[in-house]
Scaffold this motif. Structure first.
Motif, PDB file in Angstrom:
ATOM      1  N   SER A   1     -38.411  57.705  94.883  1.00  0.00           N
ATOM      2  CA  SER A   1     -37.142  58.350  95.213  1.00  0.00           C
ATOM      3  C   SER A   1     -36.035  57.311  95.409  1.00  0.00           C
ATOM      4  N   ALA A   2     -36.387  56.187  96.033  1.00  0.00           N
ATOM      5  CA  ALA A   2     -35.406  55.103  96.210  1.00  0.00           C
ATOM      6  C   ALA A   2     -34.981  54.559  94.863  1.00  0.00           C
TER       7      ALA A   2
ATOM      8  N   THR B   1     -44.085  58.089  96.864  1.00  0.00           N
ATOM      9  CA  THR B   1     -43.020  59.085  96.658  1.00  0.00           C
ATOM     10  C   THR B   1     -41.682  58.531  97.146  1.00  0.00           C
ATOM     11  N   SER B   2     -41.696  57.881  98.290  1.00  0.00           N
ATOM     12  CA  SER B   2     -40.453  57.324  98.844  1.00  0.00           C
ATOM     13  C   SER B   2     -39.922  56.182  97.988  1.00  0.00           C
TER      14      SER B   2
ATOM     15  N   GLN C   1     -35.199  55.786 103.098  1.00  0.00           N
ATOM     16  CA  GLN C   1     -36.005  56.955 102.741  1.00  0.00           C
ATOM     17  C   GLN C   1     -36.762  57.444 103.966  1.00  0.00           C
TER      18      GLN C   1
ATOM     19  N   VAL D   1     -40.052  58.817 105.260  1.00  0.00           N
ATOM     20  CA  VAL D   1     -41.452  58.845 104.818  1.00  0.00           C
ATOM     21  C   VAL D   1     -42.252  59.747 105.756  1.00  0.00           C
TER      22      VAL D   1
END
Ligand code: C5J
Length: 228
Positions: free
Chosen positions: A223-224, A219-220, A4, A6
């Motif tokens: 998302s992962a 957020t990362s 991801q 960041v």
């Protein structure tokens, strides 16, 4: 996808979160509560409380992802054999390391004050690294634990920004780990040292690592999880 991007300073960083660990530094009663080591040195311990909620959010997201979680604790053996005289005798604290305070003996392993605050209590299976120094690599098993799990990236938070967080990030950087420090999930008794400590990490193109907000890291992680 576990890699991801960041949002961070000095620039965004692509991190493989499957090779990352969350490292929570010294969120102990001795630093955060009245009557502990931090308070004996004359510090206003309430200044550290703002980083508890961000640390909780990171801990929860890391647990959801199944990320390796490491809690560290600074403290000494009851016989003080791992405490340098120069550390014990330094300054003019109201109680020295090893003396009896309201939360047991100051900065001694196994005493109530040495424990991690209840808000961030480790769960079974999470690593707890006991360290006699400021850095989490000094006289600990941390390096072996990271190597055994193929960890390359450290997400670091805790207290205090310019002391144990900084020392650990510097040690990790020299050992080849990418360190991402969450600014709002770190705390200091000195707001100006907190700010400067973070600036030092990101200066010169990220001389010691990267700095991001808790929101950006969460957020990362989310998302992962969504793209897994
Ligand atoms: C200090 C720490 N400040 N955990 N320890 O003595 O930062």
């Amino acid at each position: 996808m576990s890699t991801q991007v960041v949002a961070a300073k000095p620039e965004a960083i692509a991190l493989d979160l499957s090779k990352a660990a969350l490292v929570i530094i010294d969120m102990q009663r001795d630093f955060l509560e009245p009557g502990g080591f931090g308070a004996t040195l004359g510090n206003d311990v309430s200044l550290l409380r703002s980083c508890i909620a961000p640390c909780q959010r990171l801990l929860s997201a890391a647990r959801d992802m199944g990320m390796l979680i490491i809690h560290t604790r600074e403290g000494h053996l009851p016989d003080l054999s791992d405490a340098p005289i120069a550390k014990i005798e330094r300054g003019k604290p109201s109680l020295r390391i090893g003396s009896l305070g309201p939360m047991g003996r100051i900065l001694i392993r196994g005493e109530p004050g040495h424990g991690i605050i209840p808000e961030l209590a480790p769960k079974e299976g999470e690593l707890v690294i006991d360290k006699p120094g400021k850095g989490a690599f000094y006289r600990t098993e941390l390096q072996q634990e990271l190597q055994a799990r193929g960890i390359e990236n450290l997400l670091v938070c805790g207290v205090t920004t310019e002391v144990c967080v900084h020392t650990t990030v510097r040690e990790a950087n020299d050992r080849g780990y990418r360190c991402l420090v969450m600014s709002d999930a770190c705390g200091s008794y000195f707001p100006e040292f907190h700010e400067m400590g973070l600036r030092v990490i990101t200066a010169q193109g990220g001389i010691f690592g990267w700095v991001a907000t808790t929101d950006a890291v969460i957020t990362s992680i989310k998302s992962a999880l969504e793209t897994a």
